[in-house]
Design a protein around this motif. Sequence first.
Motif, short mmCIF file in Angstrom:
data_model
loop_
_atom_site.label_atom_id
_atom_site.label_comp_id
_atom_site.label_asym_id
_atom_site.label_seq_id
_atom_site.Cartn_x
_atom_site.Cartn_y
_atom_site.Cartn_z
N ILE A 64 0.84 -1.20 0.00
CA ILE A 64 0.00 0.00 0.00
C ILE A 64 0.87 1.26 0.00
N LEU A 65 1.89 1.29 0.86
CA LEU A 65 2.76 2.47 0.91
C LEU A 65 3.58 2.63 -0.36
N LEU A 66 3.99 1.52 -0.97
CA LEU A 66 4.71 1.59 -2.24
C LEU A 66 3.84 2.23 -3.31
N VAL A 67 2.59 1.82 -3.39
CA VAL A 67 1.68 2.39 -4.38
C VAL A 67 1.48 3.89 -4.13
N ILE A 68 1.35 4.27 -2.87
CA ILE A 68 1.18 5.70 -2.54
C ILE A 68 2.40 6.50 -2.98
N PHE A 69 3.60 6.00 -2.71
CA PHE A 69 4.81 6.73 -3.10
C PHE A 69 4.99 6.76 -4.62
N VAL A 70 4.60 5.70 -5.31
CA VAL A 70 4.69 5.70 -6.78
C VAL A 70 3.72 6.74 -7.35
N ILE A 71 2.51 6.79 -6.80
CA ILE A 71 1.55 7.80 -7.25
C ILE A 71 2.08 9.21 -6.97
N LEU A 72 2.68 9.42 -5.83
CA LEU A 72 3.26 10.72 -5.48
C LEU A 72 4.38 11.08 -6.46
N TYR A 73 5.21 10.11 -6.82
CA TYR A 73 6.28 10.37 -7.78
C TYR A 73 5.71 10.72 -9.15
N ILE A 74 4.75 9.93 -9.60
CA ILE A 74 4.15 10.19 -10.92
C ILE A 74 3.49 11.57 -10.95
N ALA B 126 9.98 18.50 -4.97
CA ALA B 126 10.14 17.85 -3.66
C ALA B 126 9.26 16.61 -3.57
N PHE B 127 8.01 16.70 -4.04
CA PHE B 127 7.12 15.53 -4.05
C PHE B 127 7.69 14.42 -4.92
N ARG B 128 8.27 14.80 -6.05
CA ARG B 128 8.87 13.80 -6.94
C ARG B 128 10.00 13.05 -6.24
N ILE C 282 11.66 3.48 -3.70
CA ILE C 282 12.83 2.61 -3.66
C ILE C 282 12.94 1.90 -2.31
N VAL C 283 12.76 2.65 -1.23
CA VAL C 283 12.86 2.06 0.11
C VAL C 283 11.81 0.97 0.31
N PHE C 284 10.56 1.27 -0.02
CA PHE C 284 9.51 0.29 0.23
C PHE C 284 9.57 -0.88 -0.75
N LEU C 285 10.11 -0.68 -1.94
CA LEU C 285 10.30 -1.80 -2.86
C LEU C 285 11.34 -2.77 -2.29
N ILE C 286 12.45 -2.23 -1.78
CA ILE C 286 13.48 -3.08 -1.18
C ILE C 286 12.92 -3.81 0.04
N LEU C 287 12.21 -3.09 0.91
CA LEU C 287 11.62 -3.73 2.09
C LEU C 287 10.61 -4.81 1.71
#
Length: 109
Positions: free
Chosen positions: A35-45, A66-68, A76-81
């Motif tokens: 869930i957190l990975l998806v949120i951070f990917v959406i924030l990056y996009i 900054a959001f990007r 990256i962090v949550f993908l590794i975790l």
Amino acid sequence: MSKLSHKEREQLASIIDQENAMLKRVRRIIRWETILLVIFVILYIWGAYVTNDAFLPNIGPGLKTAFRWIGLIGSIVFLILMVLSFISYRNGRKGLLAKIDLYQGKENK
């Protein structure tokens, strides 16, 4: 293969229960990491590709940058975790199934 004594079977049963509870926790952690990975990917996009946002039109380019970066680093962090947690879950499940087979008295092949 030798038979397990009553005491050994009880110890093995408690170990199986504990490991099963740990695997449930790891599964829950994987769900939250996803869930957190998806949120951070959406924030990056959103920070990298959306130029005209009707919902937040007054956001400056510095804040979007900054959001990007936050989205990229968090992704990256949550993908590794998530990968490490999945490997832990898979190896723990293999060990748990081996202990269940031992408890049931099945032969190892």
